[in-house]
Every structure is written in C-alpha cells, then in structure tokens.
Scaffold this motif. Structure first.
Motif, PDB file in Angstrom:
ATOM      1  N   UNK A  62      -0.757  -9.729 -10.014  1.00 25.13           N
ATOM      2  CA  UNK A  62      -1.678  -8.978  -8.974  1.00 25.13           C
ATOM      3  C   UNK A  62       0.221  -9.269  -7.892  1.00 25.13           C
ATOM      4  N   UNK A  63       0.795 -10.434  -8.374  1.00 26.44           N
ATOM      5  CA  UNK A  63       1.256 -10.860  -6.952  1.00 26.44           C
ATOM      6  C   UNK A  63       2.973  -9.436  -7.216  1.00 26.44           C
ATOM      7  N   UNK A  64       2.951  -8.803  -8.324  1.00 24.39           N
ATOM      8  CA  UNK A  64       4.216  -7.644  -9.060  1.00 24.39           C
ATOM      9  C   UNK A  64       3.749  -6.184  -8.045  1.00 24.39           C
ATOM     10  N   UNK A  65       2.510  -6.086  -8.123  1.00 29.52           N
ATOM     11  CA  UNK A  65       1.658  -5.183  -7.417  1.00 29.52           C
ATOM     12  C   UNK A  65       1.657  -5.541  -5.941  1.00 29.52           C
ATOM     13  N   UNK A  66       1.383  -6.336  -5.294  1.00 28.40           N
ATOM     14  CA  UNK A  66       1.585  -6.616  -3.536  1.00 28.40           C
ATOM     15  C   UNK A  66       3.312  -6.378  -3.249  1.00 28.40           C
ATOM     16  N   UNK A  67       4.035  -7.111  -4.455  1.00 27.42           N
ATOM     17  CA  UNK A  67       5.462  -6.918  -4.075  1.00 27.42           C
ATOM     18  C   UNK A  67       6.471  -5.579  -4.226  1.00 27.42           C
ATOM     19  N   UNK A  68       5.365  -5.093  -5.195  1.00 31.87           N
ATOM     20  CA  UNK A  68       6.488  -3.582  -5.415  1.00 31.87           C
ATOM     21  C   UNK A  68       5.438  -2.119  -4.935  1.00 31.87           C
ATOM     22  N   UNK A  69       4.131  -2.777  -3.725  1.00 27.50           N
ATOM     23  CA  UNK A  69       3.123  -2.033  -3.149  1.00 27.50           C
ATOM     24  C   UNK A  69       3.032  -1.982  -1.624  1.00 27.50           C
ATOM     25  N   UNK A  70       2.081  -3.419  -1.037  1.00 28.70           N
ATOM     26  CA  UNK A  70       2.201  -3.940  -0.055  1.00 28.70           C
ATOM     27  C   UNK A  70       3.175  -3.765   1.026  1.00 28.70           C
ATOM     28  N   UNK A  71       4.649  -4.839   0.123  1.00 31.87           N
ATOM     29  CA  UNK A  71       5.034  -5.549   0.995  1.00 31.87           C
ATOM     30  C   UNK A  71       6.628  -5.122   0.919  1.00 31.87           C
ATOM     31  N   UNK A  72       6.898  -4.183  -0.160  1.00 31.65           N
ATOM     32  CA  UNK A  72       8.019  -3.783   0.040  1.00 31.65           C
ATOM     33  C   UNK A  72       8.033  -2.626   1.473  1.00 31.65           C
ATOM     34  N   UNK A  73       6.776  -1.694   1.302  1.00 27.82           N
ATOM     35  CA  UNK A  73       6.313  -0.604   2.782  1.00 27.82           C
ATOM     36  C   UNK A  73       6.647  -1.417   3.977  1.00 27.82           C
ATOM     37  N   UNK A  74       5.896  -3.512   4.239  1.00 31.18           N
ATOM     38  CA  UNK A  74       6.174  -3.538   4.940  1.00 31.18           C
ATOM     39  C   UNK A  74       7.176  -3.710   5.504  1.00 31.18           C
ATOM     40  N   UNK A  75       8.716  -4.211   4.691  1.00 30.34           N
ATOM     41  CA  UNK A  75       9.748  -4.880   5.015  1.00 30.34           C
ATOM     42  C   UNK A  75      11.049  -3.541   5.455  1.00 30.34           C
ATOM     43  N   UNK A  76      10.504  -2.482   4.744  1.00 28.27           N
ATOM     44  CA  UNK A  76      11.350  -1.507   4.616  1.00 28.27           C
ATOM     45  C   UNK A  76      10.915  -0.593   6.086  1.00 28.27           C
ATOM     46  N   UNK A  77       9.650  -0.751   6.559  1.00 25.48           N
ATOM     47  CA  UNK A  77       9.142  -0.313   7.961  1.00 25.48           C
ATOM     48  C   UNK A  77       9.750  -0.864   9.292  1.00 25.48           C
ATOM     49  N   UNK A  78       9.981  -2.586   8.621  1.00 23.28           N
ATOM     50  CA  UNK A  78       9.908  -3.097   9.730  1.00 23.28           C
ATOM     51  C   UNK A  78      11.667  -2.693  10.718  1.00 23.28           C
ATOM     52  N   UNK A  79      12.674  -2.402   9.898  1.00 23.42           N
ATOM     53  CA  UNK A  79      13.345  -2.208  10.702  1.00 23.42           C
ATOM     54  C   UNK A  79      14.490  -2.809  11.960  1.00 23.42           C
TER      55      UNK A  79
END
Length: 104
Positions: A62-79
C-alpha cells in the motif's frame, strides 16, 4: 499488523513555517489511498532541526503504491522550491499497538 514509515526532514528554522503551511494545504490528500491508516507531522523541539513525518499503512504494498503513484504526482505538480535541506526514510513493523484516546 501495520507498518510505519517515518520520513525525517531537515528544515532550516526560517523555512519551518512554510513547511507546515504546505503540509496543512495538502492535509487529507492521502486519506483515501488504499491501505492508509494515519499520519502525523511532528515539529522539532529542544535544539533539533528535523521534522518527523509519520505514516501508518496496512502493508508495504500500500505504501509503495501511494509513493509511486499519488505522492510522486503531487510532488511533481507542486513546482515549489524545496524547503528541506535533507530527508531520510525509515521503515518499521508495528509490534505492539496501544491506541491513543480520541481527541477533538
């Protein structure tokens, strides 16, 4: 039994308010992630300069799925420019769990 991930984030004193603001703005974004069980952001005291970001998960997958999915997308989109000068991730299995009383 659950797992715990603790991210230690080194943050200069002048950037602490900004870090806390950013976490407050994103509060609740991880709540619907499968396997997510809880979150705490701990502010340093007594001369410490590291924040602790503590998350509880049902399992490593569950952690890996979040880290490699939603978390990565959120941090990439912050700018936004990073406020931390370093971070380390630690992982633990929960051996004994005594729940805290509910607070309002």
């Amino acid at each position: 039994m659950s797992i715990v991930k603790i991210n230690t984030i080194t943050v200069p004193e002048q950037a602490r308010e900004e870090l806390e603001r950013r976490f407050a703005e994103r509060k609740g974004t991880v709540d619907e992630s499968p396997g997510f069980e809880g979150f705490q952001l701990l502010r340093p005291t007594e001369g410490e300069d590291r924040y602790f970001v503590i998350t509880w998960w049902a399992d490593e997958e569950s952690f890996v799925a979040w880290r490699d999915g939603d978390a990565r997308a959120a941090h990439a989109g912050e700018g936004k420019k990073p406020v931390a000068s370093g971070a380390d991730l630690m992982g633990f299995d929960v051996v004994i769990d005594v729940p805290r009383p509910a607070t309002d």
